[in-house]
Every structure is written in C-alpha cells, then in structure tokens.
Design a protein around this motif. Structure first.
Motif, PDB file in Angstrom:
ATOM      1  N   PRO A 183       0.821  -1.227   0.000  1.00 38.17           N
ATOM      2  CA  PRO A 183       0.000   0.000   0.000  1.00 38.17           C
ATOM      3  C   PRO A 183       0.849   1.269   0.000  1.00 38.17           C
ATOM      4  CG  PRO A 183      -0.955  -1.608   1.485  1.00 38.17           C
ATOM      5  CD  PRO A 183       0.343  -2.199   0.992  1.00 38.17           C
ATOM      6  N   TYR A 186       1.756   2.232  -3.474  1.00 45.34           N
ATOM      7  CA  TYR A 186       0.663   2.891  -4.205  1.00 45.34           C
ATOM      8  C   TYR A 186       0.556   4.359  -3.778  1.00 45.34           C
ATOM      9  CZ  TYR A 186      -1.336  -1.452  -6.102  1.00 45.34           C
ATOM     10  OH  TYR A 186      -1.560  -2.609  -6.800  1.00 45.34           O
ATOM     11  N   PHE A 187       0.681   4.603  -2.479  1.00 45.25           N
ATOM     12  CA  PHE A 187       0.526   5.976  -1.974  1.00 45.25           C
ATOM     13  C   PHE A 187       1.671   6.862  -2.479  1.00 45.25           C
ATOM     14  CE2 PHE A 187      -1.752   4.054   1.968  1.00 45.25           C
ATOM     15  CZ  PHE A 187      -2.836   3.749   1.162  1.00 45.25           C
ATOM     16  N   ARG A 189       3.348   6.620  -5.300  1.00 49.57           N
ATOM     17  CA  ARG A 189       3.122   6.967  -6.708  1.00 49.57           C
ATOM     18  C   ARG A 189       1.950   7.932  -6.829  1.00 49.57           C
ATOM     19  NH1 ARG A 189       2.101   1.412  -9.080  1.00 49.57           N
ATOM     20  NH2 ARG A 189       1.808   2.542 -11.018  1.00 49.57           N
ATOM     21  N   ALA A 190       0.949   7.743  -5.966  1.00 52.44           N
ATOM     22  CA  ALA A 190      -0.192   8.659  -5.978  1.00 52.44           C
ATOM     23  C   ALA A 190       0.273  10.083  -5.656  1.00 52.44           C
ATOM     24  CB  ALA A 190      -1.232   8.200  -4.957  1.00 52.44           C
TER      25      ALA A 190
END
Ligand SMILES: Nc1ncnc2c1ncn2[C@@H]1O[C@H](COP(=O)(O)OP(=O)(O)OP(=O)(O)O)[C@@H](O)[C@H]1O
Ligand SMILES: [Mg+2]
Lengths: 319, 242
Positions: A183, A186-187, A189-190
């Motif tokens: 997770p 993902y954060f 790259r977000a």
C-alpha cells in the motif's frame, strides 16, 4: 500487513528475476579478473544507492540531492565507531543505518512542503553541510587525511566483497520491490502524480513522504556503511557533488521512476566512468549532457527497451 | 438527529471577493441535495471549504455532528467524506485498476476487506474492463470522470460531495454515474451534496435543492419551487431554469 492486501503477481515475478540474475552473476568470478570484480562490486553499491534514490525521486517525486550524504553518514558512523571506540562492523553497520534513517527523518520533515526546486536546493545545502563538517572537524573525523576503516574480511581477496555486495544489492532490491507493491508504494506513486487528490482520498501524504525519505536514507546508509568497510579509507570526497550527479545519471539513463532503471543503469555508467577517469571532470559533463537529452525525450531510459520483453516472458508462462 | 452534513455561517474571502458569504446549510442523512447556481456563485469554493482544501475565514463545518475545524483534507476524507473534483483529478500515470486500488487502500480499514474483488467489481460495473491496464491519462474525458466517481465508490462513504459530476459527459456514462449514486444512496443511506447545472438530472435525483448566488444561499426548496422565484430567475440572467 492486513488481510485486505495481497501482493500482485508482479512481486513474485520480480523476485524470480532478481534471484535468477544473482545466480548468473555468481558465475562471473570464474571468468573475470580482480579489477573487473572490483568495478562490479562498486557497481552493486551504486545499484543500491541509485535504486533507493529512485524510490524517493522517481516514485515519490522528492528530488533530493543529499543521497550521497546519507551514504557517507552510514559509512562515517560505522567508521568512527570502529576508529575511536573499537566497535566492530556488525554493530557499526546497523548503527550507520539507524543514523542515516534518523537524519533522513529530520531532513524529510524539514523539506516536506517544499516545491521541487527548493527541495533540491535545501537537500543539496544539507549535503554540503555534512561535507563541511567532515572536513572541518578533522580531529574527530580525520578530515581530508582520511579515516581508516577496518576491512570486513581479513584478506585482500576481492571475491568475498563481490559476493557480499551482490547479496546486499539483491536483498535491498527485493525489499524495495515489496515496498513498491505494498500500500505504501501505491501511496508514493499517488503523491507523485497528484498530491491534492491523494489527500482527498484520505492518504496522510505527510507521513508517507517522511517515511519514504527516512527509508530511502537508511538504505543509502546501509550501502555506505558496507562500502566503508570495503574501501577502508573514507574521505569527505564521498560527498562531492559529482557522486550525487552520478546517482542521478545512473537512474535517468536506466529509467527514472522504473524499478529496473537504476539496476541496469548503474553498472554501465560506473564502468564507463571508471575508464574515462583520466579525463577528469569532463566525463561528468558528457554524462550530464546525455542526461539532459534523455530527460528531454523520455524519462524511461533503457528500461523502456526491456519492458516489452518483460511482458512477453510472463504472458507466455503465466506465473 | 444530527444532520449528516452541516455548514454554519461560513465565510471565505479571496482578496476583494467574498466568495462565500454566510453560508449555512444542512443535509439530512440519506438525502441527495442539489446545489445549483450560476457560474462564479461560489459552489466549488463551498465544496473546498467543506472538504478542507480551504480553511474558512469564519464559521464551521460539521460532519455527522462532529466539527471539522482544524482538520486536514486527509483526516476529513477518513471521517467518511468523499469528494469529486469539477476538473477531474486522477493519478494519470497509474492504470485504471491502480487508481481504483489506491482509493481502496487509502480507506481499506473502513469495512471492506477484499481489495482486488472490490476493484474488479467496480471495473465490471463501469464497463472499463478493456481499459483496466491503461494509464488514466490516456482515457477520454468521460471515462476519466466515470473513473473518478468509481474511485469514490470502491469503499462506500457516509457522505459524498460531488462537484459537477455530469459536465461534458455523454448520456450513457451519465446514466452509469446516476445509477452508482442511487445505488450507494439506497444501500448505505449515503448522503450527497451534488453540484450540477443539469436540471433534468437534479430533478431526478434531488427532492431539495439549494441555490447559491454571489456567495450566498439565495433559496432552498424543490427545484420547481426555486425555479419560480424571481431572484433566482434574475440570477440566471433571466434564463428560466429548463
Ligand atoms: N483560490 C481562489 N483564489 C481566488 N479566487 C477564487 C479562488 N477560487 C475561487 N475564486 C473565485 O471565487 C468565485 C467563486 O468561484 P467558484 O469556483 O466557487 O464558483 P462556482 O460556483 O463553482 O462556478 P462554476 O459554476 O463556474 O464552477 C469566483 O469569482 C472565482 O473566481
Ligand atoms: Mg465550480
């Protein structure tokens, strides 16, 4: 990790690829001379530095110019503990990791809200400060005279170092891949894509950015600490800006923000630079030019050539 | 019972412009409230105040009775308030699937447990399957808007604030978005504040609408009631609503 998250298949594939690569490189000493092994060992060191910097800059968008300083913090922590207090490497190296991680935490906090260019300048200023300290406090750090560090292994045989750095690079890469597929990955790259949207989804972007800064610094510290026990003489030159430039060049040529990029960018750049050393700073200028051209046209570097091959391998044998 | 979403005397000034002028409104749990008003009326500014993008100069916002004063955007989102942006915001370098997954992971402790399942379900519902591995920046405007909405529904929230979710979108995708709104509203009694210029859709979705003009709440009631008010007609430059 909570039950709600499972690693994507890409994680397993990457681990398989990393292990396979290690196996291939394990046979290299059968063919290569000791100078080539030495260059490769240093290349593995730079694979770690470039990959961990890429985590920060390429994945999260924090273009730090202090990564070489964190490697030096790791190296000097272990080196100084050994030199002044006779503390062995197996304690000194973890201490170096912790020290680099802590400095990363603090610097990460300070530069949190800065826009790209200010972040680059502030981190560069931090690196220069560490550089100046190491030079100025020579009674403690030995400054330009150089700090001698105990070697990791008793003899001068390059082989054990080669395998140490090969294994270290592989472990770090597996760790980084796990992080990127988690997770937190993902954060990261977000945040790089759109920080406001990341916040609007409920992501604590402050915490993510500081965590990544600290993790990436700790990894640089780990590499640096091992490196110190390999080159056995540390000098503030480790924080010369050309070292940072080299990391950036490796990542951009390999592929900025791609997992493979720093891995395949590090060794060729290190080798070419080693052979071009006699031209002094000019070789850096040539590389800088290459980087500017590459950044102008594509950020994906050499890795973009491998991407289709990679896809084809795994679509045929679905794992 | 406490209203699901409440603003109390909100003010916001941008330089010489009072963009939000004493706005108080209250939306009941399970209600779908329309927020209409001419361009520049301050609708987006209100959305930004409610979701923590801007801090109000005065007044406060309450979510389920709890004050949001001093809370950051991500905290407000974690309390169960999800928004969409008028100008669609997505993670452009991530694929459709990764965008949905990121939304899921950001709020994964809110009940749902199967991230991959939720994500695939949303891909099927939006019929974005063939584009699942395409980067969001390569989608059309309508697909982007649909994906932005879908991201908000991967993990159902208590309260949605949607800023022009139907603008510039083809009728098929419009219907898909309307269905998603009604579905979450029915199944989870989610509360909605929907900003839109599309009166036909507002009439379908909302029993009550709030009209904003020049930063203030100008009227409130059913769409047909407010559409008859002379000041509302004047505010829309004499153009009667529908
Ligand atoms: N960040 C800002 N800084 C300065 N002025 C702003 C800012 N945001 C909005 N405004 C101004 O506040 C007023 C209200 O804008 P807002 O975007 O809230 O209107 P709106 O009702 O959403 O309009 P539209 O229907 O066009 O979306 C406008 O005059 C706008 O120019
Ligand atoms: Mg608006």
């Amino acid at each position: 990790m909570s039950a709600s998250f499972a690693f994507p298949p890409s994680f397993r594939r990457s681990v398989i690829a990393i292990v396979a690569t290690v196996v291939v490189f394990a046979f290299v000493p059968l063919m290569a001379g000791s100078f080539a092994l030495h260059v490769l060992t240093i290349s593995f060191y730079f694979v770690i530095l470039a990959s961990s910097w890429n985590l920060l800059a390429g994945y999260t968008g924090q273009f730090s110019l202090a990564h070489h300083a964190f490697a030096a913090i790791g190296a000097y922590t272990s080196g100084l503990l050994g030199y002044h207090y006779g503390i062995p490497a197996w304690i000194g190296i973890p201490a170096g990791v912790v020290m680099a991680g802590l400095f990363g935490l603090i610097l990460g906090r300070l530069v949190l809200r800065m826009r790209a260019i200010y972040l680059a300048i502030a981190t560069w200023a931090f690196a220069e400060t560490v550089h100046i300290y190491l030079t100025a406090d020579y009674q403690f750090t030995r400054g330009e005279l150089g700090l001698s560090v105990k070697p990791l292994y008793g003899n001068v045989n390059p082989l054990p170092y080669y395998f140490t750095f090969l294994a270290l690079a592989a472990l770090v890469l597996i760790g980084l891949r796990a992080l990127i597929d988690s997770p937190l990955g993902y954060f990261m790259r977000a945040i790089k894509d759109d920080e406001l949207r990341a916040k609007s989804l409920g992501i604590d972007t402050t915490r993510v950015k500081i965590a990544v800064f600290s993790i990436s610094s700790a990894i640089a510290g780990l590499a640096g600490a091992f490196y110190g026990h390999f080159i056995v003489l540390l000098s503030p030159q480790m924080i010369d800006f050309s070292e940072m430039a080299k990391i950036v060049i490796m990542v951009v040529i390999g592929g900025f923000g791609t997992f493979l990029g720093p891995v395949i960018g590090a060794a060729p750049v290190q080798m070419v630079m080693t052979y071009l050393q006699k031209y002094g700073e000019w070789n850096l200028a040539i590389f800088a030019l290459v980087v500017i051209v590459l950044m102008r046209f594509s950020m994906e570097g050499l890795a973009s050539l491998f991407a289709p091959v990679w896809r084809r391998i795994w679509t045929r044998h679905a794992i | 019972m406490e209203p699901a979403l409440e603003t109390i005397g909100l003010f916001k000034r941008f330089g010489g412009l009072l963009a939000t002028n004493d706005v108080s409104l209250s939306v009941e749990r399970g209600e779908i409230r329309g927020l209409i008003g001419p361009n520049g009326a301050g609708k987006t500014t209100l959305v930004n105040l409610v979701t923590g993008v801007h801090a109000p100069d005065a007044g406060e916002v309450k979510l389920g009775g709890q004050s949001l004063r001093g809370r950051g955007m991500h905290e407000i989102a974690r309390l169960g308030l999800v928004r969409s942006f008028q100008v669609t915001r997505l993670f452009g370098n991530m694929t459709v699937r990764e965008n949905l997954m990121t939304s899921f992971l950001a709020r994964r402790d809110k009940g749902e447990s199967d991230g991959a399942g939720q994500t695939e379900g949303m891909i099927a519902l939006t019929k974005l399957g063939p584009l699942a591995d395409t980067q969001a920046k390569k989608l059309s405007g309508g697909q982007r808007a649909l994906l932005q909405m879908a991201c908000g529904f991967v993990v159902p929230a208590n309260c949605y604030v949607l800023d022009e979710p139907f603008a510039g979108i083809n009728p098929v995708i419009k219907d898909a978005i309307i269905d998603m709104i009604l579905d979450v509203n029915r199944r989870h009694r989610a509360t909605f504040l929907v900003v839109s210029h599309e009166m036909a859709i507002i009439r379908r979705l909302c029993q009550q609408v709030t009209v904003m003009m020049e930063g203030r709440v100008a009227a409130q009631g059913t769409l047909d009631e407010v559409a008859r008010l002379p000041e509302v007609i004047a505010g829309y430059l004499g153009k009667a609503l529908e």
